[in-house]
Design a protein around this motif. Structure first.
Motif, PDB file in Angstrom:
ATOM      1  N   GLN A   1      12.609  18.872 -11.970  1.00 31.40           N
ATOM      2  CA  GLN A   1      12.352  18.776 -13.152  1.00 31.40           C
ATOM      3  C   GLN A   1      11.058  18.082 -13.352  1.00 31.40           C
ATOM      4  OE1 GLN A   1      15.293  17.615 -16.313  1.00 31.40           O
ATOM      5  NE2 GLN A   1      13.617  17.267 -17.813  1.00 31.40           N
ATOM      6  N   TYR A   2      11.018  16.918 -12.657  1.00 31.80           N
ATOM      7  CA  TYR A   2       9.958  16.043 -13.071  1.00 31.80           C
ATOM      8  C   TYR A   2       8.792  15.978 -11.831  1.00 31.80           C
ATOM      9  CZ  TYR A   2      12.148  13.459 -16.742  1.00 31.80           C
ATOM     10  OH  TYR A   2      12.710  12.959 -17.925  1.00 31.80           O
ATOM     11  N   PHE A   3       9.187  16.222 -10.753  1.00 35.94           N
ATOM     12  CA  PHE A   3       8.120  16.424  -9.536  1.00 35.94           C
ATOM     13  C   PHE A   3       8.593  17.644  -8.793  1.00 35.94           C
ATOM     14  CE2 PHE A   3       9.388  11.954 -10.311  1.00 35.94           C
ATOM     15  CZ  PHE A   3       8.252  11.588 -10.980  1.00 35.94           C
ATOM     16  N   PRO A   4       8.223  18.848  -9.194  1.00 39.32           N
ATOM     17  CA  PRO A   4       8.437  20.083  -8.413  1.00 39.32           C
ATOM     18  C   PRO A   4       7.730  20.156  -7.305  1.00 39.32           C
ATOM     19  CG  PRO A   4       7.304  20.474 -10.754  1.00 39.32           C
ATOM     20  CD  PRO A   4       7.686  19.134 -10.685  1.00 39.32           C
ATOM     21  N   ASN A   5       8.035  20.680  -6.298  1.00 38.53           N
ATOM     22  CA  ASN A   5       7.612  21.001  -4.834  1.00 38.53           C
ATOM     23  C   ASN A   5       7.396  19.632  -4.199  1.00 38.53           C
ATOM     24  OD1 ASN A   5       7.495  23.843  -5.535  1.00 38.53           O
ATOM     25  ND2 ASN A   5       5.636  23.443  -6.877  1.00 38.53           N
ATOM     26  N   THR A  41       0.809  -1.143  -0.061  1.00 43.05           N
ATOM     27  CA  THR A  41      -0.304   0.168  -0.123  1.00 43.05           C
ATOM     28  C   THR A  41       0.941   1.163  -0.132  1.00 43.05           C
ATOM     29  OG1 THR A  41      -1.731  -1.118   1.270  1.00 43.05           O
ATOM     30  CG2 THR A  41      -1.927   1.217   1.290  1.00 43.05           C
ATOM     31  N   SER A  42       1.961   1.099   0.901  1.00 42.64           N
ATOM     32  CA  SER A  42       2.741   2.400   0.737  1.00 42.64           C
ATOM     33  C   SER A  42       3.449   2.819  -0.576  1.00 42.64           C
ATOM     34  CB  SER A  42       3.977   2.363   1.802  1.00 42.64           C
ATOM     35  OG  SER A  42       4.592   1.094   1.694  1.00 42.64           O
ATOM     36  N   ARG A  43       3.828   1.690  -1.439  1.00 41.56           N
ATOM     37  CA  ARG A  43       4.331   2.026  -2.624  1.00 41.56           C
ATOM     38  C   ARG A  43       3.166   2.631  -3.496  1.00 41.56           C
ATOM     39  NH1 ARG A  43       6.520  -2.472  -6.818  1.00 41.56           N
ATOM     40  NH2 ARG A  43       4.534  -2.559  -7.554  1.00 41.56           N
ATOM     41  N   ASP A  44       1.973   2.309  -3.324  1.00 40.18           N
ATOM     42  CA  ASP A  44       0.914   2.961  -4.265  1.00 40.18           C
ATOM     43  C   ASP A  44       0.714   4.379  -3.616  1.00 40.18           C
ATOM     44  OD1 ASP A  44       0.337   0.705  -5.616  1.00 40.18           O
ATOM     45  OD2 ASP A  44      -1.472   0.091  -4.354  1.00 40.18           O
ATOM     46  N   VAL A  45       1.033   4.611  -2.180  1.00 37.19           N
ATOM     47  CA  VAL A  45       0.737   5.883  -1.812  1.00 37.19           C
ATOM     48  C   VAL A  45       1.846   6.812  -2.280  1.00 37.19           C
ATOM     49  CG1 VAL A  45       0.795   7.322   0.193  1.00 37.19           C
ATOM     50  CG2 VAL A  45      -0.739   5.220   0.074  1.00 37.19           C
ATOM     51  N   TYR A  46       2.876   6.379  -2.229  1.00 34.31           N
ATOM     52  CA  TYR A  46       3.941   7.037  -2.577  1.00 34.31           C
ATOM     53  C   TYR A  46       4.095   7.488  -4.078  1.00 34.31           C
ATOM     54  CZ  TYR A  46       6.699   6.743   1.746  1.00 34.31           C
ATOM     55  OH  TYR A  46       6.934   6.868   3.058  1.00 34.31           O
ATOM     56  N   TYR A  47       3.740   6.451  -5.168  1.00 35.87           N
ATOM     57  CA  TYR A  47       3.396   6.736  -6.514  1.00 35.87           C
ATOM     58  C   TYR A  47       2.527   7.606  -6.596  1.00 35.87           C
ATOM     59  CZ  TYR A  47       2.759   5.656 -11.338  1.00 35.87           C
ATOM     60  OH  TYR A  47       2.341   5.948 -12.923  1.00 35.87           O
ATOM     61  N   SER A  48       1.188   7.593  -6.118  1.00 34.54           N
ATOM     62  CA  SER A  48       0.318   8.615  -6.317  1.00 34.54           C
ATOM     63  C   SER A  48       0.633  10.057  -6.021  1.00 34.54           C
ATOM     64  CB  SER A  48      -0.859   8.222  -5.425  1.00 34.54           C
ATOM     65  OG  SER A  48      -1.575   7.092  -6.011  1.00 34.54           O
ATOM     66  N   LEU A  54       3.719  11.273  -5.901  1.00 28.72           N
ATOM     67  CA  LEU A  54       4.805  11.800  -6.707  1.00 28.72           C
ATOM     68  C   LEU A  54       3.931  12.102  -8.147  1.00 28.72           C
ATOM     69  CD1 LEU A  54       7.527   9.029  -6.398  1.00 28.72           C
ATOM     70  CD2 LEU A  54       7.939  11.535  -6.445  1.00 28.72           C
ATOM     71  N   MET A  55       3.124  11.360  -8.710  1.00 29.98           N
ATOM     72  CA  MET A  55       2.291  11.526  -9.842  1.00 29.98           C
ATOM     73  C   MET A  55       1.605  12.959  -9.849  1.00 29.98           C
ATOM     74  SD  MET A  55       3.784   9.598 -12.085  1.00 29.98           S
ATOM     75  CE  MET A  55       2.726   9.899 -13.463  1.00 29.98           C
ATOM     76  N   ALA A  56       1.220  13.079  -8.306  1.00 35.19           N
ATOM     77  CA  ALA A  56       0.165  14.228  -8.388  1.00 35.19           C
ATOM     78  C   ALA A  56       0.982  15.664  -8.360  1.00 35.19           C
ATOM     79  CB  ALA A  56      -0.396  14.298  -6.823  1.00 35.19           C
ATOM     80  N   HIS A  57       2.390  15.482  -7.958  1.00 34.46           N
ATOM     81  CA  HIS A  57       3.185  16.721  -8.451  1.00 34.46           C
ATOM     82  C   HIS A  57       4.087  16.602  -9.487  1.00 34.46           C
ATOM     83  CE1 HIS A  57       2.715  16.809  -3.950  1.00 34.46           C
ATOM     84  NE2 HIS A  57       3.128  17.921  -4.031  1.00 34.46           N
ATOM     85  N   ALA A  58       3.709  15.552 -10.538  1.00 30.11           N
ATOM     86  CA  ALA A  58       4.618  15.534 -11.937  1.00 30.11           C
ATOM     87  C   ALA A  58       4.086  16.696 -12.558  1.00 30.11           C
ATOM     88  CB  ALA A  58       3.858  14.436 -12.451  1.00 30.11           C
ATOM     89  N   GLN A  59       5.316  17.048 -13.329  1.00 27.53           N
ATOM     90  CA  GLN A  59       5.257  18.414 -14.219  1.00 27.53           C
ATOM     91  C   GLN A  59       4.568  18.000 -15.396  1.00 27.53           C
ATOM     92  OE1 GLN A  59       6.496  21.541 -13.685  1.00 27.53           O
ATOM     93  NE2 GLN A  59       6.201  22.281 -15.739  1.00 27.53           N
TER      94      GLN A  59
END
Length: 198
Positions: free
Chosen positions: A69-73, A15-22, A24-29
């Motif tokens: 570059q990929y995940f600002p902020n 579950t933690s992998r899914d959470v971190y992935y989500s 990161l993708m929410a901050h994706a440029q």
């Protein structure tokens, strides 16, 4: 050339992998294939999967620029960061691998230099390269190489395992021929180089 892709939610027992992935993708440029691949590697590193050193083998400066570059902020959860380190600069084949990647890149940008160093760090692991990198499938590794080092990807037209393929290219550059078989098709170790990685 990177194209925008939509990735379905990946199923995993972690579950933690899914959470971190989500997160990161929410901050994706941008939602590109490289973004997804980098998010997978970072996520796996954060939860202790794969076999990657701290910051995926990058120095502080390169790591921070790649994240920006990929995940600002996006702020990494510092209390959970693994601290496994490997000094890839001390490995004898680092310069040769770096040259291999750089010469097979159409446009050598800073992020592609980072992906080259990440691949080099992954090559130091003992498992299949995609697993050591913390990717979630071999297809992600193939996409990473296609996106960033297309000329190198084109040379692997028989789908050889990537790590073996890289080192075979180094041998060919140095005109070192260690395979005893006259061709791959008749080699007793064929499955080691071309067999399934799944």
């Amino acid at each position: 050339m990177q194209t925008e892709v939509i990735h379905p939610r990946l199923t995993t027992s972690s579950t933690s992998r899914d959470v971190y992935y989500s997160q990161l993708m929410a901050h994706a440029q941008k939602n590109t294939e490289n973004t997804h691949i980098l998010a997978c590697m970072i996520t796996s590193w954060l939860v202790g999967q794969g076999n990657m050193p701290t910051r995926l083998g990058l120095n502080d400066n390169a790591w921070n620029k790649l994240l920006q570059q990929y995940f600002p902020n996006y702020k990494l959860p510092a209390r959970h960061l693994p601290s496994h380190t490997v000094d890839i600069s001390r490995l004898p084949e680092v310069d040769e691998l770096r040259t291999l990647f750089y010469t097979h890149c159409d446009n050598l940008t800073q992020d592609k230099q980072c992906f080259a160093d990440i691949l080099i760090a992954g090559c130091m692991g003992n498992d299949h390269l995609w697993q050591d990198l913390g990717l979630w499938s071999r297809k992600d590794l193939t996409a990473l190489i296609n996106n960033n080092f297309p000329k190198l990807a084109a040379k692997n037209n028989r789908d050889m395992k990537w790590k073996k393929f890289f080192y075979k290219q180094l041998c060919l550059q140095e005109e070192i021929y260690v395979c005893r078989a006259p061709s791959c098709e008749v080699c007793a170790d064929y499955q080691n180089c071309f067999g399934s990685e799944e």
